[in-house]
Design a protein around this motif. Structure first.
Motif, PDB file in Angstrom:
ATOM      1  N   ASN A 143       0.744  -1.325   0.513  1.00  0.00           N
ATOM      2  CA  ASN A 143      -0.184   0.261  -0.259  1.00  0.00           C
ATOM      3  C   ASN A 143       0.878   1.485  -0.302  1.00  0.00           C
ATOM      4  O   ASN A 143       0.505   2.195   0.630  1.00  0.00           O
ATOM      5  CB  ASN A 143      -0.938   0.297   1.303  1.00  0.00           C
ATOM      6  CG  ASN A 143      -2.315  -0.567   1.270  1.00  0.00           C
ATOM      7  OD1 ASN A 143      -3.028  -1.175  -0.075  1.00  0.00           O
ATOM      8  ND2 ASN A 143      -1.765  -1.552   2.554  1.00  0.00           N
ATOM      9  N   GLY A 144       1.676   1.357  -0.951  1.00  0.00           N
ATOM     10  CA  GLY A 144       2.747   2.567  -0.924  1.00  0.00           C
ATOM     11  C   GLY A 144       4.371   2.495  -0.110  1.00  0.00           C
ATOM     12  O   GLY A 144       4.603   3.387  -0.410  1.00  0.00           O
ATOM     13  N   PRO A 166      -3.531   7.580 -18.298  1.00  0.00           N
ATOM     14  CA  PRO A 166      -2.975   7.805 -17.435  1.00  0.00           C
ATOM     15  C   PRO A 166      -2.634   8.027 -15.517  1.00  0.00           C
ATOM     16  O   PRO A 166      -3.356   7.103 -15.335  1.00  0.00           O
ATOM     17  CB  PRO A 166      -4.635   8.851 -17.082  1.00  0.00           C
ATOM     18  CG  PRO A 166      -5.005   8.716 -17.191  1.00  0.00           C
ATOM     19  CD  PRO A 166      -4.631   7.056 -18.153  1.00  0.00           C
ATOM     20  N   VAL A 167      -1.505   8.622 -15.367  1.00  0.00           N
ATOM     21  CA  VAL A 167      -1.010   7.956 -13.405  1.00  0.00           C
ATOM     22  C   VAL A 167      -1.760   9.418 -12.546  1.00  0.00           C
ATOM     23  O   VAL A 167      -1.192  10.526 -13.103  1.00  0.00           O
ATOM     24  CB  VAL A 167       0.024   7.495 -13.651  1.00  0.00           C
ATOM     25  CG1 VAL A 167       0.888   7.515 -12.279  1.00  0.00           C
ATOM     26  CG2 VAL A 167       0.883   6.509 -14.231  1.00  0.00           C
ATOM     27  N   ALA A 168      -2.121   9.150 -11.839  1.00  0.00           N
ATOM     28  CA  ALA A 168      -2.364  10.283 -10.493  1.00  0.00           C
ATOM     29  C   ALA A 168      -0.869  10.660 -10.144  1.00  0.00           C
ATOM     30  O   ALA A 168      -0.508   9.572 -10.270  1.00  0.00           O
ATOM     31  CB  ALA A 168      -3.282   9.761  -9.498  1.00  0.00           C
ATOM     32  N   ALA A 169      -1.326  12.298  -9.808  1.00  0.00           N
ATOM     33  CA  ALA A 169      -0.210  12.606  -9.818  1.00  0.00           C
ATOM     34  C   ALA A 169       0.234  11.759  -7.287  1.00  0.00           C
ATOM     35  O   ALA A 169       1.818  11.657  -8.390  1.00  0.00           O
ATOM     36  CB  ALA A 169      -0.303  13.749  -9.305  1.00  0.00           C
ATOM     37  N   ASN A 170      -0.340  11.675  -6.860  1.00  0.00           N
ATOM     38  CA  ASN A 170      -0.303  10.792  -5.944  1.00  0.00           C
ATOM     39  C   ASN A 170       0.219   9.607  -6.055  1.00  0.00           C
ATOM     40  O   ASN A 170       0.724   8.950  -4.864  1.00  0.00           O
ATOM     41  CB  ASN A 170      -1.270  10.586  -5.234  1.00  0.00           C
ATOM     42  CG  ASN A 170      -2.725   9.947  -5.572  1.00  0.00           C
ATOM     43  OD1 ASN A 170      -2.800   9.864  -6.476  1.00  0.00           O
ATOM     44  ND2 ASN A 170      -3.396   9.685  -4.651  1.00  0.00           N
ATOM     45  N   ASP A 171      -0.298   8.555  -7.452  1.00  0.00           N
ATOM     46  CA  ASP A 171       0.571   7.556  -7.170  1.00  0.00           C
ATOM     47  C   ASP A 171       1.697   7.219  -8.708  1.00  0.00           C
ATOM     48  O   ASP A 171       2.656   6.360  -8.387  1.00  0.00           O
ATOM     49  CB  ASP A 171      -0.001   6.403  -8.324  1.00  0.00           C
ATOM     50  CG  ASP A 171      -1.423   5.865  -7.463  1.00  0.00           C
ATOM     51  OD1 ASP A 171      -1.478   5.804  -5.877  1.00  0.00           O
ATOM     52  OD2 ASP A 171      -2.538   6.271  -7.749  1.00  0.00           O
ATOM     53  N   ASP A 216       3.422  -1.115  -5.089  1.00  0.00           N
ATOM     54  CA  ASP A 216       2.912  -0.868  -5.551  1.00  0.00           C
ATOM     55  C   ASP A 216       0.965  -0.901  -5.176  1.00  0.00           C
ATOM     56  O   ASP A 216       0.992  -0.945  -6.943  1.00  0.00           O
ATOM     57  CB  ASP A 216       3.059   0.463  -4.876  1.00  0.00           C
ATOM     58  CG  ASP A 216       4.342   0.713  -3.849  1.00  0.00           C
ATOM     59  OD1 ASP A 216       4.037   0.273  -2.452  1.00  0.00           O
ATOM     60  OD2 ASP A 216       4.871   1.771  -4.089  1.00  0.00           O
ATOM     61  N   VAL A 217       0.034  -0.901  -4.582  1.00  0.00           N
ATOM     62  CA  VAL A 217      -1.501  -1.035  -5.107  1.00  0.00           C
ATOM     63  C   VAL A 217      -2.097   0.870  -5.724  1.00  0.00           C
ATOM     64  O   VAL A 217      -2.150   1.435  -4.404  1.00  0.00           O
ATOM     65  CB  VAL A 217      -1.947  -1.791  -4.885  1.00  0.00           C
ATOM     66  CG1 VAL A 217      -3.264  -1.694  -5.465  1.00  0.00           C
ATOM     67  CG2 VAL A 217      -2.122  -2.913  -4.508  1.00  0.00           C
TER      68      VAL A 217
END
Length: 144
Positions: free
Chosen positions: A11-12, A44-49, A70-71
């Motif tokens: 989880n990150g 697209p990849v979210a900024a937080n990922d 990481d998921v």
């Protein structure tokens, strides 16, 4: 079969966990890929990922890799306390078993202290500080 390579979802905190695993096993990562490296208009990849790991691999032994990712948040959280499997390590000596058991179990929960087992091996079982379950075992009668 050439090898079996466990693949763990985090989880990150895959990079933190694998830095810890590297400190116990030694070696160098063979590959690290971050989600931002795969970003395209179609994916697209979210900024937080963006800086999370899509892939990391650490060689273990002669032919095996410990792999993780990481998921991404859009896929939901991994339930780290509900793993239904363990990573079993077959080692070459009691000393190696002790070193790996003590190193990986630091900060975790020991489920079975390392020692002589009823089936003739030297083994121990624990959940590490990242929620991953491990068995470390030395079998003095294995001729491989």
């Amino acid at each position: 079969m050439k090898a079996i390579n466990p693949w763990i979802n985090f989880n990150g905190n895959a990079e933190e966990a694998f830095t810890f695993y590297k400190s116990v096993f030694g070696g160098e990562f063979t590959k690290i890929i971050r989600f931002k490296e795969l970003a395209t208009a179609e994916f697209p990849v979210a900024a937080n990922d963006a800086d999370k790991l899509m892939y990391i691999a650490l060689p273990i032994g002669l032919n095996n890799l410990l792999i993780a990712n990481d998921v991404p948040e859009f896929m939901g959280q991994v339930s780290e306390n509900e793993n239904r499997s363990k990573i079993a390590l077959s080692v070459e000596s009691k000393e190696e078993a002790d070193n790996i058991f003590n190193g990986l179990s630091a900060g975790g929960d020991i489920e079975g202290q390392i020692g002589d087992s009823p089936w003739g091996t030297y083994a121990g079982m624990f959940r590490d500080k990242y929620g991953i379950e491990w068995i470390v075992e030395f079998d003095p009668n294995y001729n491989g």
